[in-house]
Design a protein around this motif. Structure first.
Motif, short mmCIF file in Angstrom:
data_model
loop_
_atom_site.label_atom_id
_atom_site.label_comp_id
_atom_site.label_asym_id
_atom_site.label_seq_id
_atom_site.Cartn_x
_atom_site.Cartn_y
_atom_site.Cartn_z
N LEU A 52 -27.98 0.90 -10.79
CA LEU A 52 -28.91 2.04 -10.75
C LEU A 52 -28.24 3.30 -10.22
N ARG A 56 -28.03 7.56 -16.14
CA ARG A 56 -28.70 6.95 -17.29
C ARG A 56 -27.83 7.13 -18.53
N SER A 151 -34.89 0.40 -14.73
CA SER A 151 -34.55 1.74 -15.23
C SER A 151 -35.29 2.10 -16.50
#
Length: 369
Positions: A52, A56, A151
């Motif tokens: 994480l 992204r 996510s």
């Protein structure tokens, strides 16, 4: 209490990563410890947090690297511990071998760190059971999978929504910059031109955010089997984002020439401001064309692409009239950057590369090649 407001603002804007990290780490630990009965599931929450912690769009790759890093580190450490026991020389040997091997095979920095940490943990923390080595591999796998699931929670329904928003915001910022430059030239306002130049210098961050959003959308779609048909559109926007990068560089040069023009003892010709406003309109239409294409609205995308074509060529045509008057160097530079930006815009909305050059130069009044 003035210090409290920035803290609250940062938490309001960054609450999602906090929630993702907390949930992923907790769920990873619970799955490994309570469900599978692992005695020391350290690597489950650790792997979740490492994955994480990546931007992204890079998390699937990082999850694989974390799992492989754990496996490699555990293997090296287990062999060395069996040969040397647990001594200072063991630590030295494990770190040297792990980092050296990971570097030799071209592993990323994430893999190198994860492999080394895994190996050191095995050396310094004696296993409570003989089965701890495979536990650690499984724990890393659990942490990576949970992190990927966490996510995707927000983007599960609309994985393209962040990319759409980022795309529109980027093109709007470029259009606003062009408008700002045109107004500064119309008023012969050097401070406003300098402000526009400073804004142009900060646009690289907007392009980086757009490219990151493209990666994130591609990753989200790969994790959504039913949405594979949109991946081609994301790839198309990825190619367009490279043209946006070129356009930003052009606008930075254009803004710098605009500052020089405001310092000359002659006013800026009105055609120049009009050309910049037409180019700003082309920029807005290009952004809408790409957003419509990404949303699957083919008719709207074609319509906006046609409007982009008309506005961009009108901008070049209007600017080209200035070249017949023996203008000063800053104007020549601005006209050149209007031409280059128009080419990048038209390529960005999918126009044929060879045809674009000919049509733009024809609008500028240049003879055909």
């Amino acid at each position: 209490m003035g210090w409290l407001r920035p803290v609250v603002d940062r938490l309001r804007q960054g609450w999602l990563p906090v929630v993702e990290a907390t949930l992923a780490a907790t769920v990873s630990w619970a799955l490994a410890a309570a469900v599978l009965g692992h005695p020391q599931p350290f690597f489950a929450p650790a792997a979740a947090l490492i994955v994480l912690g990546q931007a992204r769009g890079q998390r699937v790759r990082r999850a694989v690297e974390v799992v492989l890093g754990v496996a490699a580190g555990v293997l090296v450490a287990d062999l060395v511990v069996q040969a040397l026991g647990r001594t200072t020389w063991t630590v030295l040997t494990v770190v040297l071998l792990t980092v050296g091997l990971a570097t030799a095979i071209g592993a990323s920095s994430v893999s190198v760190v994860q492999a080394t940490v895994s190996a050191l943990y095995l050396v310094t923390v004696p296993p409570s059971t003989d089965a701890l080595v495979p536990f650690r591999f499984v724990d890393a796998l659990i942490g990576g999978v949970v992190a990927l699931a966490a996510s995707q929670l927000v983007s599960a329904r609309q994985p393209l929504a962040p990319l759409l928003a980022e795309s529109r915001q980027t093109f709007a910022a470029l259009a606003e910059l062009l408008t700002e430059i045109s107004e500064a030239l119309d008023r012969r306002d050097e401070p406003a031109a300098l402000a526009a130049l400073e804004r142009a210098r900060r646009l690289d961050a907007a392009v980086d955010k757009l490219q990151t959003a493209v990666l994130a959308a591609g990753e989200a779609l790969r994790l959504h089997v039913r949405r594979h048909r949109h991946i081609g559109r994301v790839h198309a926007l990825d190619a367009s984002s490279r043209q946006v990068d070129f356009a930003v560089r052009n606008l930075r040069v254009l803004a710098r020439a605009g500052v020089a023009l405001t310092r000359l003892p002659v006013p800026s010709p009105p055609e120049l401001g009009e050309a910049l406003r037409l180019l700003a309109e082309a920029m807005r239409c290009a952004g809408e064309a790409l957003a419509a294409d990404l949303s699957g609205q083919d008719e709207a995308a074609d319509r906006y692409a046609e409007q982009t074509d008309v506005a961009a060529l009108d901008a070049v045509r209007t600017a080209g009239r200035l070249l017949t008057r023996q203008p000063p160097l800053p104007i020549i530079m601005i006209v050149g950057q209007i031409r280059a930006t128009a080419i990048d815009l038209l390529r960005g909305v999918g126009a044929d590369d060879v045809a674009v050059l000919g049509r733009v130069d024809d609008a500028l009044g240049l003879p055909p090649l």
